[in-house]
Design an enzyme around this catalytic site. Structure first.
Site, PDB file in Angstrom:
ATOM      1  N   ARG A 165       0.103  -5.499  12.777  1.00 40.59           N
ATOM      2  CA  ARG A 165      -0.744  -4.981  13.856  1.00 40.59           C
ATOM      3  C   ARG A 165      -0.896  -5.992  14.984  1.00 40.59           C
ATOM      4  NH1 ARG A 165      -4.961  -0.769  11.239  1.00 40.59           N
ATOM      5  NH2 ARG A 165      -3.396   0.383  10.059  1.00 40.59           N
ATOM      6  N   SER A 178     -11.137  -6.382  10.041  1.00 37.01           N
ATOM      7  CA  SER A 178     -12.293  -5.783   9.420  1.00 37.01           C
ATOM      8  C   SER A 178     -13.020  -6.899   8.681  1.00 37.01           C
ATOM      9  CB  SER A 178     -11.769  -4.731   8.447  1.00 37.01           C
ATOM     10  OG  SER A 178     -12.817  -3.986   7.922  1.00 37.01           O
ATOM     11  N   ARG A 194       0.836  -1.201   0.000  1.00 37.21           N
ATOM     12  CA  ARG A 194       0.000   0.000   0.000  1.00 37.21           C
ATOM     13  C   ARG A 194       0.872   1.252   0.000  1.00 37.21           C
ATOM     14  NH1 ARG A 194      -4.773  -1.902   4.301  1.00 37.21           N
ATOM     15  NH2 ARG A 194      -5.161  -3.885   3.218  1.00 37.21           N
ATOM     16  N   ARG A 248       1.370   1.420  10.501  1.00 39.31           N
ATOM     17  CA  ARG A 248       1.014   1.695   9.109  1.00 39.31           C
ATOM     18  C   ARG A 248       2.263   1.561   8.262  1.00 39.31           C
ATOM     19  NH1 ARG A 248      -3.634   3.410   7.311  1.00 39.31           N
ATOM     20  NH2 ARG A 248      -4.381   4.158   9.313  1.00 39.31           N
ATOM     21  N   GLU A 278      -7.213  -0.504  14.963  1.00 40.34           N
ATOM     22  CA  GLU A 278      -7.912  -1.490  14.142  1.00 40.34           C
ATOM     23  C   GLU A 278      -6.992  -2.667  13.846  1.00 40.34           C
ATOM     24  OE1 GLU A 278      -9.347   0.092  10.398  1.00 40.34           O
ATOM     25  OE2 GLU A 278      -9.362  -1.937   9.562  1.00 40.34           O
TER      26      GLU A 278
END
Lengths: 511, 516
Positions: free
Chosen positions: B479, B428, B338, B353, B425
């Site tokens: 994460r 998801s 990403r 991130r 987070e």
């Protein structure tokens, strides 16, 4: 040591020692025991004063890779090349390289001459400046001012020319391959010598399938969907094949860690300069390298690249050597120009998982580590029960960075031929001269905190070696094709079973 | 079923041309209960041309919008958006667009659609006239009359060509504008911005520390587990090397997750990480533009995947599955890439991130009536996994403004990260209903009146429907590492490995400082 590599010119001592703190030896890891100058070394133009005497330019990389022209400089030992012209010439020929030695030498001589000229003018200018310090007739002063001005102007012009010449020299000289180990057979692929042979081809009492057929029948891979989603030569692994990949990697990692290698995962996107410094060509029509759009970044073709880059532009402590890594990464290759039967199925693909060994060591140790690496590979493949041979690759089959390369080719019964499953190369100082990885011999090391430049022994370039521990898809070709059974199932080798939840046989799922 | 998704217009029966390829494989027995289920689908060889529709689909007023090959210059593929349904449910769609804070232009879509329908009718009219003219010319005619008819036929043909060109342009434009319309929303989803998201569940409580704690960056440095500095030289900022036990921890997390999720009947996969950009679009991501999250490959139409959802969604692209093959449940392992364009600030610290990471992603294709149940199954699996690891977390039913365009409903899990001092987070789970399948062209054929098989009986086959797709994070490694390192740190600087992971990392129970 008989290692006729391109040796280093005297290393500049400008590296300050204030950051040379020592970490006590850790048990697991040998990391972080090196010093990375915050901003790598000197400016490109800083050399002409300090190094005039050695008449060899310091070719340090300038810092950020954002520069427009030559983004970095390989510390190539031009003086050594000039003094060993015949050996280098023969080597270039043996390795079937198109490097232009004549041009390199010509450019180098031009550069040396120009450098002397620059030095001369600089001296004159200093003399003029000195003269102007005393009391002078106004007319005499005017004359000297004029002379100084002229000298400065010609200096600016000549220094520009010098920069251009150095860039050109870099450009042309980078294609000169590493020197070659004296035992390497001279010639093309057919001249490669068999070093070792293990096992024999399995005899099958039934008609055998290749791995593609087995993969289809056992529902282990999907090339068709991948061709729609991504393009040809991509694939999905499914079901037990996923577990087999995991098992291969976990088992390999644990075996190689037992030999004192530090495990790593690596970035798979790197600046293209790092790819170049490792001796790969990131651009051009036939490049194997995928580039990222709109940046100077590429995808790695092997973990050798990011691992080579870890210690870039740094001076390691001799006591930290050897550094032995086992790195897991995905690898991406365009495979431009690859076609034909050799490209079938998993044998040649655009993306695959690989565990790669990488060693940084003192020059005098690289040959023994090369032997250690090939031994580890042979042990691994023997444990898996493969039939293979180890080759000492002939000169024309060596990539530019390799001083010597051992390939292992394993029997792939479905494909009906031997196929390369691993490769172990000693790159001596070819990569470290480009990546700027040095070490400081420890003998007369000072008490530490003092910034004593003169007392420190001069640095040397480390040697680097790389070797495949496990290239997953080719291992799968071997395992599937060699361990197939008459009922279409495939036996999992003993060693891997604990790493895939005890599964012993991959059975057909339909019926 | 109360699923107010954008439904399908009648599916063009042109598909029947491919029924000859609808061979059935015998169903595998449950012997290998965890594995299998794949490969039980049928893929039409080459879908239709984009322009093949105007004759056959005129009656339904909705063009069949199959993707042609991705080599064309203009819109490379067509989403099967149900414009008629949108027009007939204008108010609901309008409210939904507003609730989701979308900038989709519903007025524009409807106007373009009406224009297209009118133009389509006009084209049909002219085509009919032309047929009439052709019919008339079959009989005996005065030479002058024949000449007049020839002339008339010619001018009709000319206007037909022009109008058909206009139609194609209009359809392209309609596609362009309509693709930004988000999926409809589950009626239970809270309306509003991030603050409106509802807590569905909360597990555990924040650990109380009796000593000053470190964040994962400090722990990673002290334990020699992570190297950001070298990575920033070699690759750029927000890249990293994992070292030593961190490598084993990544392996353990993935192996453990895979084995847990496989027990629930999911088929393991590894996927390509380079895909055609059209697949990225079809999954509802934007591969281009200034703020794209997607890395593109230079000189090709390929991108790097940001999540395995993309290549897994693509596996069954342009195919008709058998109803009996559903649900298809996958657990896919991939690296994800990403650009993180626009991301900045404290939330981007360390591993939180990054540009590249490993992830195991669950993906389900199922019948529309089953997707809500599977959505609950997915969130349950996530909650079970994170509970086993002893994390403190809460599950959120994300509010409308926080849903990406493809999601009909999304459950996020946020875990406590004591070093960062906040919840972050970690997973998801989205139900995308038929948003992705309408773009990817993934249908199934209900099995009820299924014919004996080998016959090419068009009419007797039940019409196909779009499957529903769902995706959910099983394990996003970095994460998880933030959580594990920060929550399981001890006063002496070591980090305890949670019990379930130990068998997967050679029995290591503790990561100890290496210095001294």
């Amino acid at each position: 040591m008989g290692l006729h590599t391109l040796r280093l010119a005297t290393v500049p001592l400008t590296f300050t020692t204030s950051r040379l703190f020592l970490n006590p030896s850790p048990t697991l890891a040998f990391f972080s025991r090196h010093v990375q100058p915050r901003k790598p070394s000197f400016l490109l133009r800083a050399f002409s004063n300090s190094t005039a005497v050695q008449d060899t330019p310091l070719t340090q990389t300038s810092s950020d890779s954002s520069a427009a022209r030559t983004q970095w400089k390989a510390a190539i030992d031009f003086k050594w090349i000039r003094d060993n012209k015949e050996a280098v010439e023969i080597n270039i020929k043996n390795r079937n390289s198109n490097a232009d030695l004549e041009a390199v030498l010509q450019l180098y001589e031009n550069m040396v001459t120009l450098q002397k000229e620059v030095e001369g003018i600089r001296e004159e200018r200093n003399n003029v400046a000195k003269k102007m310090k005393g009391k002078l007739e106004p007319s005499e002063r005017e004359r000297l001012v004029e002379e100084g001005k002229n000298l400065k102007e010609s200096l600016v012009t000549l220094e520009e020319d010098l920069m251009k010449l150095q860039d050109e020299l870099q450009h042309v000289a980078r294609s000169i391959p590493n020197m070659t180990h004296p035992d390497v057979p001279v010639g093309g692929e057919d001249s490669s010598a068999i070093r070792n042979e293990v096992g024999s081809p399995r005899e099958f009492s039934f008609p055998i399938k290749d791995h593609l057929q087995l993969g289809k029948d056992l529902d282990l891979m999907d090339f068709d969907s991948a061709a729609e989603v991504s393009g040809s030569k991509f694939f999905y692994l499914k079901n037990e094949a996923v577990l087999l990949e995991m098992a291969l990697l976990n088992w390999t990692l644990s075996e190689v860690m037992n030999k004192g290698f530090t495990p790593l995962t690596t970035p798979e996107i790197v600046r293209s300069s790092i790819v170049e410094k490792c001796g790969f060509q990131p651009r051009g029509d036939n490049t194997q390298v995928y580039s990222i759009d709109g940046t100077d970044q590429c995808l790695i073709g092997t973990a050798e690249i990011p691992v080579g880059g870890i210690h870039m532009d740094s001076i390691l402590l001799e006591s930290a050597l050897p550094l032995k890594y086992i790195a897991f990464s995905h690898c991406f290759r365009t495979e431009a120009g690859a076609a034909g039967a050799a490209a079938k199925g998993l044998y040649r693909v655009h993306q695959f998982s690989k565990a790669e060994m990488f060693v940084l060591c003192r020059p005098e140790d690289s040959e023994s580590f090369h032997n250690e690496l090939i031994q580890i590979e042979e042990d691994l493949f023997t444990s898996l029960g493969l039939h293979f041979k180890t080759l000492d690759m002939a000169t024309a089959d060596l990539g530019a960075p390799a001083y010597r390369k051992f390939d292992i080719e394993a029997w792939m019964p479905g494909l009906g031929r031997f196929g390369e499953i691993s490769s172990a190369s000693n790159c001596t100082d070819y990569q470290s001269r480009r990546l700027g990885i040095r070490f400081r011999p420890s003998e007369p090391l000072q008490t530490g905190s003092k910034k004593g430049k003169a007392n420190l022994p001069s640095t040397k370039f480390v040697h680097t070696l790389n070797a495949t521990a496990c290239a997953v898809p080719r291992m799968m070709v071997c395992l599937l094709e060699n361990y197939q059974q008459e009922d279409g199932s495939v036996v999992v080798p003993e060693t891997l079973r604990p790493f895939m939840g005890g599964i012993e046989v991959i059975k057909p799922k339909l019926r």
